[in-house]
Design a protein around this motif. Structure first.
Motif, PDB file in Angstrom:
ATOM      1  N   ARG A  44       0.918  -1.235  -0.021  1.00 59.76           N
ATOM      2  CA  ARG A  44       0.170  -0.082   0.015  1.00 59.76           C
ATOM      3  C   ARG A  44       0.916   1.380  -0.131  1.00 59.76           C
ATOM      4  N   ALA A  45       1.961   1.176   0.770  1.00 58.83           N
ATOM      5  CA  ALA A  45       2.958   2.226   0.746  1.00 58.83           C
ATOM      6  C   ALA A  45       4.369   1.852   0.520  1.00 58.83           C
ATOM      7  N   VAL A  46       4.854   2.335  -0.618  1.00 57.64           N
ATOM      8  CA  VAL A  46       5.971   1.925  -1.099  1.00 57.64           C
ATOM      9  C   VAL A  46       7.201   3.102  -1.162  1.00 57.64           C
ATOM     10  N   ASP A  47       8.193   2.783  -0.398  1.00 55.83           N
ATOM     11  CA  ASP A  47       9.192   3.982  -0.124  1.00 55.83           C
ATOM     12  C   ASP A  47      10.517   3.534  -0.655  1.00 55.83           C
ATOM     13  N   LEU A  48      11.034   4.264  -1.904  1.00 48.01           N
ATOM     14  CA  LEU A  48      12.417   3.784  -2.456  1.00 48.01           C
ATOM     15  C   LEU A  48      13.112   4.920  -2.369  1.00 48.01           C
ATOM     16  N   THR A  49      12.898   5.799  -1.660  1.00 49.82           N
ATOM     17  CA  THR A  49      13.973   6.892  -1.293  1.00 49.82           C
ATOM     18  C   THR A  49      15.442   6.559  -0.775  1.00 49.82           C
ATOM     19  N   ALA A  50      15.205   5.821   0.292  1.00 48.65           N
ATOM     20  CA  ALA A  50      16.544   5.162   0.783  1.00 48.65           C
ATOM     21  C   ALA A  50      17.346   4.302  -0.090  1.00 48.65           C
ATOM     22  N   TRP A  51      16.588   3.626  -1.234  1.00 46.87           N
ATOM     23  CA  TRP A  51      17.171   2.917  -2.127  1.00 46.87           C
ATOM     24  C   TRP A  51      17.990   3.427  -3.285  1.00 46.87           C
ATOM     25  N   LYS A  52      19.313   3.842  -3.029  1.00 46.77           N
ATOM     26  CA  LYS A  52      19.887   4.736  -4.236  1.00 46.77           C
ATOM     27  C   LYS A  52      20.137   3.674  -5.482  1.00 46.77           C
ATOM     28  N   GLY A  53      20.219   4.288  -6.523  1.00 45.96           N
ATOM     29  CA  GLY A  53      20.482   3.837  -7.827  1.00 45.96           C
ATOM     30  C   GLY A  53      19.498   3.051  -8.468  1.00 45.96           C
ATOM     31  N   VAL A  54      18.237   3.493  -8.076  1.00 44.19           N
ATOM     32  CA  VAL A  54      17.076   2.661  -8.666  1.00 44.19           C
ATOM     33  C   VAL A  54      16.955   3.024 -10.319  1.00 44.19           C
ATOM     34  N   THR A  55      16.975   2.119 -11.011  1.00 41.60           N
ATOM     35  CA  THR A  55      16.971   2.334 -12.427  1.00 41.60           C
ATOM     36  C   THR A  55      15.688   2.127 -12.989  1.00 41.60           C
ATOM     37  N   SER A  56      15.414   2.446 -14.210  1.00 45.96           N
ATOM     38  CA  SER A  56      13.974   2.167 -14.863  1.00 45.96           C
ATOM     39  C   SER A  56      13.665   0.533 -15.148  1.00 45.96           C
ATOM     40  N   ARG A  57      14.704   0.013 -15.161  1.00 45.70           N
ATOM     41  CA  ARG A  57      14.688  -1.467 -15.442  1.00 45.70           C
ATOM     42  C   ARG A  57      14.130  -2.226 -13.879  1.00 45.70           C
ATOM     43  N   MET A  58      14.776  -1.540 -12.794  1.00 41.88           N
ATOM     44  CA  MET A  58      14.246  -2.018 -11.562  1.00 41.88           C
ATOM     45  C   MET A  58      12.623  -1.650 -11.144  1.00 41.88           C
TER      46      MET A  58
END
Length: 396
Positions: A44-58
């Motif tokens: 329901r709530a997804v936080d990817l701000t602490a995950w550095k280097g998230v690309t479009s493929r991910m």
């Protein structure tokens, strides 16, 4: 493991509040755990701000395998400050996000380069909250273009067909491509200019706007965006109810004093928040906001007379908040001779008779008693709130 334990495992995963990485790793244990991890209540709530280097493929992998109808809030971190660089958000991914996540309400982007997108109309139409922090924007990003007659007719016929199939009655909306964002947060967006601000006037549902460290917005741009009554009707951001303007930059940074643009008035604006270096100019103009009911001042230095002069005309004010404000109080020196000496002697006698010295102690809920008394006389229906405020006594 017994099959009856599956609800227990699902409930345990929900209570653990795992992050994205933990959920993905948990799904690699076995096929059964993989099915549990794909439960939409976990996404329901997804936080990817602490995950550095998230690309479009991910992002594509997450969208195709995990994200779905349960997603409500999504927070992403772009590659604007990353040495890797590369594409981040694409039009095809945003379209897939709109179709797979029809209940998405909030989107927050951090350090994202959005100059590759034509317009914000590519974002999901179900969004109600949009936060942009440290992002780069194209010049016409917030411009809303009306749909073509063919698309508008197609959307109308599709909506009417759906309602007839469900046996519903009522009016059919003319278009489903309008921007439904109600809250916009802009924090440290250097490319946001007066033109972007004026283009927000076409957003019919925008009721809350927060501008923090937006250095290229000037007083003239805010003046042109204010809701004003003209011969042709109400122009500007006419549906705006909450406005926040704050500048918390380092000392010596360029200051536009955009809050001076409030001097022309703003019809319908009920709540105003001023922060940092925008508090002083904003207080000079706040007296022209006749519909203002709540005023918040934070992270600034103020004098008692400065507040009284600005708030004496705000007869509709119902709540005044001071958050992390440094009050500068002048120390009054007693007059020499005559009446001054007699008052001093009377004060000493009163203190000797049993004064408890409670006035020397600073009350966190009432750090400036004289200010509270003066405002109570000017605005008897206004509530004062002090949060983490300090008092500095000066001799000037």
């Amino acid at each position: 493991m017994l099959r009856g334990g599956q609800p227990f495992l699902r409930g345990s995963l929900i209570e653990c509040n795992f992050g994205v990485r933990e959920l993905i790793r948990t799904g690699r244990v076995c096929k059964r755990w993989r099915r549990l991890v794909k439960d939409q209540r976990l996404w329901r709530a997804v936080d990817l701000t602490a995950w550095k280097g998230v690309t479009s493929r991910m992002l594509w992998v997450l969208l195709r395998q995990y994200l779905g109808t349960g997603l409500r809030c999504l927070r992403l971190r772009g590659l604007l400050l990353s040495a890797r660089g590369g594409a981040f958000l694409s039009e095809s991914w945003l379209k897939a996000l709109s179709s797979r996540c029809p209940r998405l309400r909030s989107l927050s982007l951090l350090h994202a380069d959005l100059r590759g997108l034509r317009s914000c109309q590519l974002l999901p139409t179900t969004l109600q909250v949009l936060e942009l922090r440290g992002c780069e924007l194209p010049q016409s990003f917030f411009t809303q273009t009306p749909p073509s007659p063919e698309k508008q007719a197609g959307a109308t016929s599709t909506a009417s067909t759906q309602q007839q199939g469900r046996g519903q009655s009522g009016k059919v909306p003319a278009s489903t491509s309008g921007i439904a964002i109600e809250t916009m947060v802009l924090d440290n967006v250097p490319s946001f200019t007066d033109l972007h601000l004026q283009s927000l006037a076409s957003w019919l549902k925008l009721s809350r706007l927060e501008l923090r460290n937006v250095l290229r917005v000037t007083a003239e741009g805010l003046r042109r965006s204010a809701a004003q009554e003209t011969d042709s009707g109400l122009n500007g951001l006419s549906r705006l109810k909450y406005l926040e303007i704050g500048h918390f930059g380092r000392p010596g940074a360029q200051l536009q004093m955009a809050s001076l643009g409030l001097g022309v008035g703003w019809l319908g604006l009920e709540e105003l928040s001023l922060g940092g270096k925008e508090v002083g100019p904003g207080l000079l103009s706040a007296s022209r906001l006749r519909d203002l009911k709540r005023l918040r001042l934070r992270c600034c230095k103020l004098r008692e007379m400065q507040v009284l002069r600005s708030c004496r005309m705000l007869r509709e004010l119902r709540r005044l908040e001071f958050c992390e404000v440094f009050f500068q109080v002048c120390l009054k020196t007693p007059e020499r001779g005559g009446e001054g000496e007699r008052q001093g002697e009377e004060g000493k006698e009163d203190g000797a008779d049993g004064g408890d010295g409670s006035d020397d102690k600073l009350d966190e809920n009432d750090p400036v008693p004289s200010l509270r008394r003066s405002l109570a006389a000017l605005l008897p229906q206004c509530t004062l709130v002090f949060t983490n405020c300090t008092v500095t006594i000066t001799s000037d």
